[in-house]
Write an enzyme that holds these catalytic residues in place. Structure first.
Site, PDB file in Angstrom:
ATOM      1  N   GLY A  29       0.817  -1.195   0.000  1.00  0.00           N
ATOM      2  CA  GLY A  29       0.000   0.000   0.000  1.00  0.00           C
ATOM      3  C   GLY A  29       0.855   1.249   0.000  1.00  0.00           C
ATOM      4  O   GLY A  29       2.045   1.221   0.346  1.00  0.00           O
ATOM      5  N   CYS A  30       0.253   2.369  -0.377  1.00  0.00           N
ATOM      6  CA  CYS A  30       1.018   3.618  -0.514  1.00  0.00           C
ATOM      7  C   CYS A  30       1.435   4.177   0.842  1.00  0.00           C
ATOM      8  O   CYS A  30       2.610   4.510   1.061  1.00  0.00           O
ATOM      9  CB  CYS A  30       0.207   4.630  -1.316  1.00  0.00           C
ATOM     10  SG  CYS A  30      -1.509   4.840  -0.773  1.00  0.00           S
TER      11      CYS A  30
END
Length: 343
Positions: free
Chosen positions: A154-155
């Site tokens: 995930g970012c």
């Protein structure tokens, strides 16, 4: 016969999928990429759907067919698809002999219970959860190079893990202390589906927190920093801009350190890599420094006591936080330099 440099990309209509297409079309090692979507809208090539891509090659655009991908000579598949779609089709493609890089959250955890409790969706088959490699090249590039299934991080998770992991591995975080991860993201991180809270008039001249103690990237941070949940405070905020993540992380150190010592820890940890840039002590990165790149920039400030540390970690949520990192993983599959097509 499958060739790793021949790629199939599933899902290109979202922000991440488009960014992925843009990078792959300029990648010198990619041969004959084919893009698949649920509805082509009558378009035969990608440039018909996205005029921005005219002049970058007439890459075929086809209606999604898992059978067609399996019957092709593609050796690598990128899945820029919803979690439940990836959970369904990734195993089929892996069993057909493709290497799969999944940009959803479907395979990021070894535990089916973790996925189910945080995503509120049926988990993928546990054998694939145990096989999948977490696609953070700075930590797991050797495993990524051999993996059949790569779970792109995930970012937010990427920005926090890159900032915290070197300190955790060096045992510099004080026992029992809280690590506060105060994170802000542009609106593209929420995806392309229309939502009232993402309308221009809701975002412009506004700034808000959301999903406190409930964000899905929390267990990734715990898994890959080694910190227990009761010591991590992870807050997420929505910025009135399109792209970028800035994480400000507050840490208490085990004993007094010098700024030079902290900088040395980071530089040694990321030595040899191309995509993490360590700023000199006292200098802090900004979103404009990483926008439209695959760099993660890390800076810090240390107080006079030498024990209170603030780390600032910046990246582009569509670049190093998603599509760029997926291509970085792909480069490791090919056995080429990880920064190819990313600088």
């Amino acid at each position: 016969m499958r060739h790793s440099n021949q790629v199939a990309v599933v899902g290109v209509t979202g922000y991440t999928g488009f960014e992925l297409a843009r990078i792959l079309l300029r990648h010198p090692n990619v041969v004959n990429p084919v893009f698949y979507v649920r509805d082509t809208g009558g378009a035969k090539c990608l440039a018909e759907m996205f005029p921005q891509l005219r002049g970058m090659g007439e890459a075929p655009l086809r209606q999604l067919s898992v059978d067609a991908i399996k019957q092709s000579s593609a050796g690598t598949a990128f899945l820029a698809t919803p979690h439940e779609v990836s959970a369904e089709i990734a195993p089929e493609l892996v069993e057909a002999g493709l290497r799969v890089i999944d940009l959803s959250g479907a395979f990021r955890f070894k535990s089916a219970h973790t996925f189910k409790s945080w995503y509120k969706l049926p988990p993928p088959h546990e054998s694939y959860l145990s096989e999948a490699v977490y696609g953070l090249p700075e930590l797991y590039h050797q495993e990524i190079a051999k993996a059949r299934l790569i779970a792109n991080p995930g970012c937010y998770s990427t920005s926090v893990i890159l900032a915290v992991r070197p300190l955790a591995d060096a045992h510099l975080i004080a026992d029992g202390s809280s690590v506060v991860c105060d994170c802000k993201s542009g609106a593209s991180g929420a995806g392309k589906e229309p939502r009232r809270d993402l309308h221009f008039v809701e975002l412009d001249e506004n700034f808000k927190a959301y999903n406190l103690f409930a964000h899905r990237h929390t267990p990734e941070i715990l898994d890959h920093t080694g910190l227990p949940e009761d010591r991590v405070i992870f807050s997420t905020h929505l910025l009135p801009l399109a792209r970028g993540i800035l994480s400000t992380i507050y840490i208490t150190l085990t004993q007094p350190q010098t700024a030079d010592a902290i900088e040395s820890v980071y530089r040694k940890f990321y030595a040899g890599g191309k995509m993490v840039r360590i700023w000199p002590a006292g200098s802090l990165p900004e979103l404009q420094h990483v926008a439209h790149t695959n760099f993660a920039d890390i800076g810090f400030a240390l107080d006079a006591s030498g024990r209170r540390l603030i780390v600032v970690s910046c990246l582009d949520n569509l670049g190093k936080g998603a599509a760029g990192q997926a291509v970085q993983n792909f480069n490791h599959i090919l056995g080429i330099e990880e920064h190819i097509a990313l600088q």
